[in-house]
Design an enzyme around this catalytic site. Sequence first.
Site, PDB file in Angstrom:
ATOM      1  N   ASP A  51      -2.974  15.013  28.057  1.00  9.56           N
ATOM      2  CA  ASP A  51      -4.321  15.036  28.628  1.00  9.56           C
ATOM      3  C   ASP A  51      -5.270  14.135  27.829  1.00  9.56           C
ATOM      4  O   ASP A  51      -5.005  13.794  26.678  1.00  9.56           O
ATOM      5  CB  ASP A  51      -4.885  16.467  28.580  1.00  9.56           C
ATOM      6  CG  ASP A  51      -4.227  17.394  29.587  1.00  9.56           C
ATOM      7  OD1 ASP A  51      -3.224  16.993  30.201  1.00  9.56           O
ATOM      8  OD2 ASP A  51      -4.726  18.530  29.738  1.00  9.56           O
ATOM      9  N   ASP A  52      -6.370  13.815  28.479  1.00  8.95           N
ATOM     10  CA  ASP A  52      -7.568  13.219  27.857  1.00  8.95           C
ATOM     11  C   ASP A  52      -7.502  11.703  27.611  1.00  8.95           C
ATOM     12  O   ASP A  52      -8.478  11.122  27.157  1.00  8.95           O
ATOM     13  CB  ASP A  52      -7.953  13.915  26.532  1.00  8.95           C
ATOM     14  CG  ASP A  52      -8.375  15.359  26.740  1.00  8.95           C
ATOM     15  OD1 ASP A  52      -8.319  15.841  27.903  1.00  8.95           O
ATOM     16  OD2 ASP A  52      -8.748  16.018  25.759  1.00  8.95           O
ATOM     17  N   HIS A  81      -7.515  14.198  35.427  1.00  2.00           N
ATOM     18  CA  HIS A  81      -8.112  15.195  34.517  1.00  2.00           C
ATOM     19  C   HIS A  81      -9.638  15.164  34.636  1.00  2.00           C
ATOM     20  O   HIS A  81     -10.343  15.421  33.667  1.00  2.00           O
ATOM     21  CB  HIS A  81      -7.663  14.877  33.082  1.00  2.00           C
ATOM     22  CG  HIS A  81      -7.818  16.013  32.107  1.00  2.00           C
ATOM     23  ND1 HIS A  81      -7.434  17.310  32.375  1.00  2.00           N
ATOM     24  CD2 HIS A  81      -8.297  16.049  30.826  1.00  2.00           C
ATOM     25  CE1 HIS A  81      -7.673  18.080  31.323  1.00  2.00           C
ATOM     26  NE2 HIS A  81      -8.212  17.337  30.365  1.00  2.00           N
ATOM     27  N   HIS A  83     -14.296  15.007  32.104  1.00  6.05           N
ATOM     28  CA  HIS A  83     -13.838  16.247  31.463  1.00  6.05           C
ATOM     29  C   HIS A  83     -14.787  17.417  31.697  1.00  6.05           C
ATOM     30  O   HIS A  83     -15.317  18.027  30.756  1.00  6.05           O
ATOM     31  CB  HIS A  83     -13.635  16.019  29.954  1.00  6.05           C
ATOM     32  CG  HIS A  83     -12.559  16.902  29.382  1.00  6.05           C
ATOM     33  ND1 HIS A  83     -12.803  18.156  28.877  1.00  6.05           N
ATOM     34  CD2 HIS A  83     -11.214  16.723  29.255  1.00  6.05           C
ATOM     35  CE1 HIS A  83     -11.677  18.689  28.444  1.00  6.05           C
ATOM     36  NE2 HIS A  83     -10.681  17.839  28.670  1.00  6.05           N
ATOM     37  N   HIS A 121      -2.049  16.089  23.796  1.00  8.57           N
ATOM     38  CA  HIS A 121      -3.146  15.148  24.046  1.00  8.57           C
ATOM     39  C   HIS A 121      -2.823  13.803  23.413  1.00  8.57           C
ATOM     40  O   HIS A 121      -2.614  13.745  22.189  1.00  8.57           O
ATOM     41  CB  HIS A 121      -4.458  15.704  23.486  1.00  8.57           C
ATOM     42  CG  HIS A 121      -4.890  16.991  24.129  1.00  8.57           C
ATOM     43  ND1 HIS A 121      -4.338  18.208  23.781  1.00  8.57           N
ATOM     44  CD2 HIS A 121      -5.786  17.244  25.122  1.00  8.57           C
ATOM     45  CE1 HIS A 121      -4.894  19.167  24.527  1.00  8.57           C
ATOM     46  NE2 HIS A 121      -5.780  18.601  25.353  1.00  8.57           N
TER      47      HIS A 121
HETATM   48 NI    NI Z   1      -8.688  17.897  28.418  1.00 13.43          NI
END
Ligand code: NI
Length: 265
Positions: free
Chosen positions: A90-91, A141, A145, A232
């Site tokens: 993620d991210d 995602h 955020h 991440h």
């Molecule tokens: Ni995230």
Amino acid sequence: MKKIFPMIVFSCMTAVVLLICIYRSLPREDVAEKAPEVADATMAVDATPETDTTVEIDAMSETEAVQGKEVAGETEATQDETRRVALTFDDGPHPVYTVKLLDGLAERDVQATFFVIGENIPGNEEIIARMDQEGHLIGNHTYDHVKITDLSVEDACEQVEKTSALVKEITGKDTEYVRPPFGSWRKDLECSFEMIPVLWDVDPLDWTTCNVSDVVRRVLEAVEPDDIILLHDYYESSVDAALLIVDALTEQGYVFVTVDELILE
Ligand code: NI
């Protein structure tokens, strides 16, 4: 002489009687002793081909059968119980760490799923293109955020649609797999493309530590077949941990798949 003669006769008669007794007793004992031996031998001969051999053959067949079953079982287990696992990141994309991760995954011929943040895409288009070219799945995602459940349906859709449009511009594909930030998803969300929310099974909280071995240990202790692992690619320690996790799980017989392969069954 008169006294000696009867003694000699008596002795001779006694001797004869004894000899007769001995003579009679000897053959009887021999027969008696041998008879059982012959009988035993006959039984043994009979037993050997009929009983022992049969038992041996049966035993061999059983052994072979058990081994066959075991071999078949092992083969079935290998085929039916392939230990699959999905790595998700993620991210990202991150201009440095995501590239490092992609290099490491390419070296190991492993595919993963990347849930990208829309606002991180401008300037990193080549990374997105590379993810797609190298067989990784690109998910969504949100744009910056946000917690989907805090937004109106319109705003929530804008978050995922904006991100998906940026990815589609590069890859030609929508991002139908969505990882909602903080894991909060609203089921009534119907945006301009089909969305499949993807949560996770293993969360080592990699973003809370810089300790690579802690992250590796947490994942290896918790992981089970068909699990989705959350990491991440925005942190170097997470990327280093991810590659060590790949090596360890590969050694344990795990095969890495993208989340669509685990979800669409
Ligand atoms: Ni995230």
